[in-house]
Enzyme design. Structure first.
Site, PDB file in Angstrom:
ATOM      1  N   LYS A 173       0.842  -1.195   0.000  1.00 46.68           N
ATOM      2  CA  LYS A 173       0.000   0.000   0.000  1.00 46.68           C
ATOM      3  C   LYS A 173       0.879   1.247   0.000  1.00 46.68           C
ATOM      4  O   LYS A 173       2.088   1.177   0.234  1.00 46.68           O
ATOM      5  CB  LYS A 173      -0.921   0.000   1.216  1.00 46.68           C
ATOM      6  CG  LYS A 173      -0.205   0.071   2.551  1.00 46.68           C
ATOM      7  CD  LYS A 173      -1.182   0.053   3.706  1.00 46.68           C
ATOM      8  CE  LYS A 173      -0.448   0.098   5.049  1.00 46.68           C
ATOM      9  NZ  LYS A 173      -1.388   0.163   6.183  1.00 46.68           N
TER      10      LYS A 173
ATOM     11  N   TYR B 127      17.958  28.935   7.691  1.00 50.23           N
ATOM     12  CA  TYR B 127      16.829  29.695   8.218  1.00 50.23           C
ATOM     13  C   TYR B 127      16.832  29.697   9.747  1.00 50.23           C
ATOM     14  O   TYR B 127      17.098  28.683  10.395  1.00 50.23           O
ATOM     15  CB  TYR B 127      15.506  29.089   7.745  1.00 50.23           C
ATOM     16  CG  TYR B 127      15.182  29.352   6.298  1.00 50.23           C
ATOM     17  CD1 TYR B 127      14.973  30.648   5.834  1.00 50.23           C
ATOM     18  CD2 TYR B 127      15.057  28.297   5.402  1.00 50.23           C
ATOM     19  CE1 TYR B 127      14.665  30.882   4.505  1.00 50.23           C
ATOM     20  CE2 TYR B 127      14.741  28.515   4.075  1.00 50.23           C
ATOM     21  CZ  TYR B 127      14.538  29.810   3.624  1.00 50.23           C
ATOM     22  OH  TYR B 127      14.228  30.046   2.319  1.00 50.23           O
TER      23      TYR B 127
END
Length: 361
Positions: free
Chosen positions: A33, A258
């Site tokens: 899946k 950042y």
């Protein structure tokens, strides 16, 4: 071309499937899946088709992708169907179907079917997501058996805490399943990856009616927080890698990335890697998260950005432009990266996107 890529080792995938069969001594559905947990469902199913007893997916869309690729082995829909009109393609493509709710039973009973279904009837033994309550399970089983539209019924349940090797919950759920199915003489399915790897003492090995459901172990990642002997036998299937695309020398006291999360404590040689959270690398990975540069241990520094991340090359003088960086794989376990980032390897794999994938034996 951008050097970020995911290398998928199909020989390792087959090794891990064989280990599941060895440990469980029973038939096994390979769980593919979510695009085989980010590894490519079609390519993984094709690699396993010669020996897998079948496959398991979440929904019909995933099953049809495999059928369209020529996969003819049994395919189980782990969430069953969502609408009545799905029963027609389920029959046409010979799919197996989980039944977990009374509304699904109602639809099966009132729908004219061209051929009988193979149903896996799910018991809620304690997970409390889907499945029939223990007090309702026998009645649901009787309804399926009496409706005349089902040729096989496989009893199933799912463990909630099998990845916790000291949890009493596995034995409690197993006892609940045994009580709810007492007297049933048929096929059943309980063991997922952590149950297969970590709880052999609770199961009768090699029962001819049992179906195993290995998932994360197929892809070579441990489901456990700590070392476990059988999980150590797994081989990683995915290597996420890229290259260094820029190098800069910073004096002590300079911020990187950042938010200035990392500030160089000494003169620091910084490598920039073409890999970021848009590729699936976890944004919240902290400073010090391990990786490898040209096969040598290294560490992440600075906040991960969308397309790039930064590594400390100070102690790797030979590393530079074009150096290969392994984000996870054989040298850097995905579970180690996941633990550092406060997540699990399942999510790392499923989040991989944008990078090129290359499959090899």
């Amino acid at each position: 071309m951008r050097p970020a890529r995911a290398l998928i080792d199909l020989a390792a995938l087959r090794h891990n499937y064989r280990l599941a069969r060895e440990l469980g001594g029973a038939r096994a559905l390979a769980v593919v899946k979510a695009d085989a947990y980010g590894h490519g469902a079609v390519r993984c199913a094709q690699a396993l088709e010669g020996e897998a007893d079948g496959f398991a997916v979440a929904c019909i869309e995933e099953a049809l992708e495999l059928r369209e690729a020529g996969i003819r082995a049994p395919i189980l829909l782990l969430e069953g169907f969502f609408e009545a009109d799905e029963l027609e393609p389920i029959q046409r493509h010979d799919l197996w179907c989980v039944v977990h709710s009374s509304w699904q039973l109602d639809i099966i009973e009132r729908t004219a079917l061209a051929r009988p279904l193979t149903c896996w009837l799910k018991l809620d033994s304690g997970m409390h997501r889907v499945g029939f309550a223990p007090d309702d399970y026998r009645a649901a089983h009787a309804r399926l058996a009496a409706c005349g539209k089902v040729t096989r019924i496989v009893a199933m349940s799912h463990f909630a805490r099998a990845d916790e090797l000291d949890s009493p919950r596995v034995a409690e759920q197993l006892a609940q399943f045994a009580a709810a199915t007492e007297g049933f003489d048929g096929e059943y399915s309980l063991r997922n990856s952590p149950a297969l790897l970590g709880w052999p003492q609770l199961f009768r090995r090699g029962h001819e009616g049992e179906w195993l459901r290995p998932g994360i172990m197929l892809y070579g990642a441990t489901p456990f927080e700590h070392y476990q002997a059988q999980a150590a036998r797994l081989r990683p299937v995915m290597t996420l890698e890229s290259k260094i695309i820029s190098v800069r020398e910073l004096p002590a006291g300079e911020p990187v990335g950042y938010g200035a999360r990392f500030v160089s404590p000494r003169p620091t040689r910084v490598g920039v890697v073409a890999m970021g959270y848009a590729d699936g690398y976890p944004r919240h990975a902290p400073d010090g998260t391990p990786l490898a540069v040209d096969g040598r241990p290294a560490r992440l520094i600075g906040r991960v950005s969308m397309d790039m991340l930064t590594v400390d090359l100070t102690d790797l003088p030979r590393a530079g432009l074009g150096s290969r960086v392994e984000l996870w794989g054989a040298q850097v376990p995905a579970s180690t990266v996941a633990a550092a980032a406060g997540t699990i390897a399942y999510q790392l794999f499923c989040n991989v996107r944008r990078v090129a994938r290359a499959w090899h034996d």
